[in-house]
Design a protein around this motif. Structure first.
Motif, mmCIF file in Angstrom:
data_model
loop_
_atom_site.group_PDB
_atom_site.id
_atom_site.type_symbol
_atom_site.label_atom_id
_atom_site.label_comp_id
_atom_site.label_asym_id
_atom_site.label_seq_id
_atom_site.Cartn_x
_atom_site.Cartn_y
_atom_site.Cartn_z
ATOM 1 N N THR A 107 -3.061 10.077 -5.820
ATOM 2 C CA THR A 107 -2.747 9.481 -7.117
ATOM 3 C C THR A 107 -3.893 8.573 -7.531
ATOM 4 O OG1 THR A 107 -0.400 9.568 -6.653
ATOM 5 C CG2 THR A 107 -1.066 8.144 -8.432
ATOM 6 N N CYS A 108 -4.031 7.436 -6.834
ATOM 7 C CA CYS A 108 -5.058 6.480 -7.268
ATOM 8 C C CYS A 108 -6.447 6.868 -6.764
ATOM 9 C CB CYS A 108 -4.693 5.072 -6.811
ATOM 10 S SG CYS A 108 -4.765 4.842 -5.020
ATOM 11 N N GLY A 109 -6.515 7.456 -5.575
ATOM 12 C CA GLY A 109 -7.816 7.768 -4.986
ATOM 13 C C GLY A 109 -8.608 6.526 -4.596
ATOM 14 N N GLY A 159 -7.069 3.923 -2.401
ATOM 15 C CA GLY A 159 -6.452 3.188 -1.296
ATOM 16 C C GLY A 159 -5.426 2.167 -1.742
ATOM 17 N N LEU A 160 -4.866 2.357 -2.926
ATOM 18 C CA LEU A 160 -3.967 1.330 -3.481
ATOM 19 C C LEU A 160 -2.493 1.733 -3.540
ATOM 20 C CD1 LEU A 160 -6.197 0.218 -6.490
ATOM 21 C CD2 LEU A 160 -5.897 -0.956 -4.309
ATOM 22 N N CYS A 161 -2.169 3.009 -3.346
ATOM 23 C CA CYS A 161 -0.773 3.415 -3.611
ATOM 24 C C CYS A 161 -0.019 3.948 -2.397
ATOM 25 C CB CYS A 161 -0.733 4.453 -4.729
ATOM 26 S SG CYS A 161 -1.298 6.088 -4.223
ATOM 27 N N GLY A 162 -0.721 4.393 -1.369
ATOM 28 C CA GLY A 162 -0.047 4.871 -0.159
ATOM 29 C C GLY A 162 0.503 6.280 -0.236
ATOM 30 N N CYS A 221 -1.048 9.002 -0.171
ATOM 31 C CA CYS A 221 -1.842 9.926 0.645
ATOM 32 C C CYS A 221 -1.796 9.545 2.129
ATOM 33 C CB CYS A 221 -3.287 9.887 0.165
ATOM 34 S SG CYS A 221 -3.977 8.223 0.333
ATOM 35 N N CYS A 278 -7.094 9.516 1.156
ATOM 36 C CA CYS A 278 -8.036 9.641 0.029
ATOM 37 C C CYS A 278 -9.336 8.892 0.283
ATOM 38 C CB CYS A 278 -7.395 9.148 -1.263
ATOM 39 S SG CYS A 278 -7.121 7.360 -1.330
HETATM 40 S S1 FES Z 1 -4.156 8.232 -3.435
HETATM 41 FE FE1 FES Z 1 -3.536 6.151 -3.634
HETATM 42 S S2 FES Z 1 -4.028 5.315 -1.701
HETATM 43 FE FE2 FES Z 1 -4.801 7.336 -1.582
#
Ligand code: FES
Ligand code: FES
Length: 161
Positions: free
Chosen positions: A40-42, A44-47, A49, A61
């Motif tokens: 999603t964010c790519g 490291g902010l959303c978890g 992945c 990611c």
């Molecule tokens: S896609 Fe959001 S933390 Fe990796």
């Protein structure tokens, strides 16, 4: 230039040729068709992945595939056994702890690590630990209840995490 790496993927030894810039998430999704972990964010902010690298949750990611040589990787696809769903998966199902399900694989793997470290977490401890995993459907109440139910199931079933 690609380089060959060897690692364990959901309990099986595998090899892969990886490019220097390739992420673990892309390797899992594109080479091994394991699409539970998502991007999603790519950043490291959303978890979303999250996968486990030798037991440690990482953001797929941001993690370079080339760095997993010799490691043990566990994805959401590796939790179910011939006996059925993992107790944490069962608890998420029972508590209806998802709407779209996009965040669920990362939530479950992070919860697995939490329950390994702390088999009896309080609600506040769960909230603190899961702070890096975002649910855009805001199913947090059900997710936290599922983690508490999973803790109870794991105690009853005496399952090794
Ligand atoms: S896609 Fe959001 S933390 Fe990796
Ligand atoms: S269930 Fe939709 S993002 Fe969590």
């Amino acid at each position: 230039m690609k380089r060959q790496i060897q690692f364990t993927l959901n309990g099986k030894p595998v090899t892969a040729d990886v490019a220097p810039h390739e992420t673990l998430l892309d390797l899992l999704r594109d080479t091994f068709q394991l699409t539970g972990a998502k991007e999603t964010c790519g950043l490291g902010l959303c978890g979303v992945c999250t996968v486990l690298v030798s037991g440690k949750p990482v953001s797929g990611c941001l993690h370079f595939a080339s760095s997993i040589d010799g490691e043990e990787i566990v994805t959401i696809e590796g939790l179910e056994t011939e006996e059925g769903l993992h107790p944490i998966q069962e608890a998420f199902y029972e508590q209806k702890a998802f709407q779209c399900g996009y965040c669920t694989p990362g939530m479950i793997l992070m919860a697995k690590k939490l329950l390994e470290e702390n088999p009896n977490p309080t609600e506040d401890e769960i909230k603190d630990y899961m702070v890096g995993n975002i649910c855009r459907c805001a199913s947090y109440a059900q997710i936290f209840a599922a983690i508490q139910e999973a803790a109870s199931l794991l105690k009853q079933e005496k399952v090794k995490l």
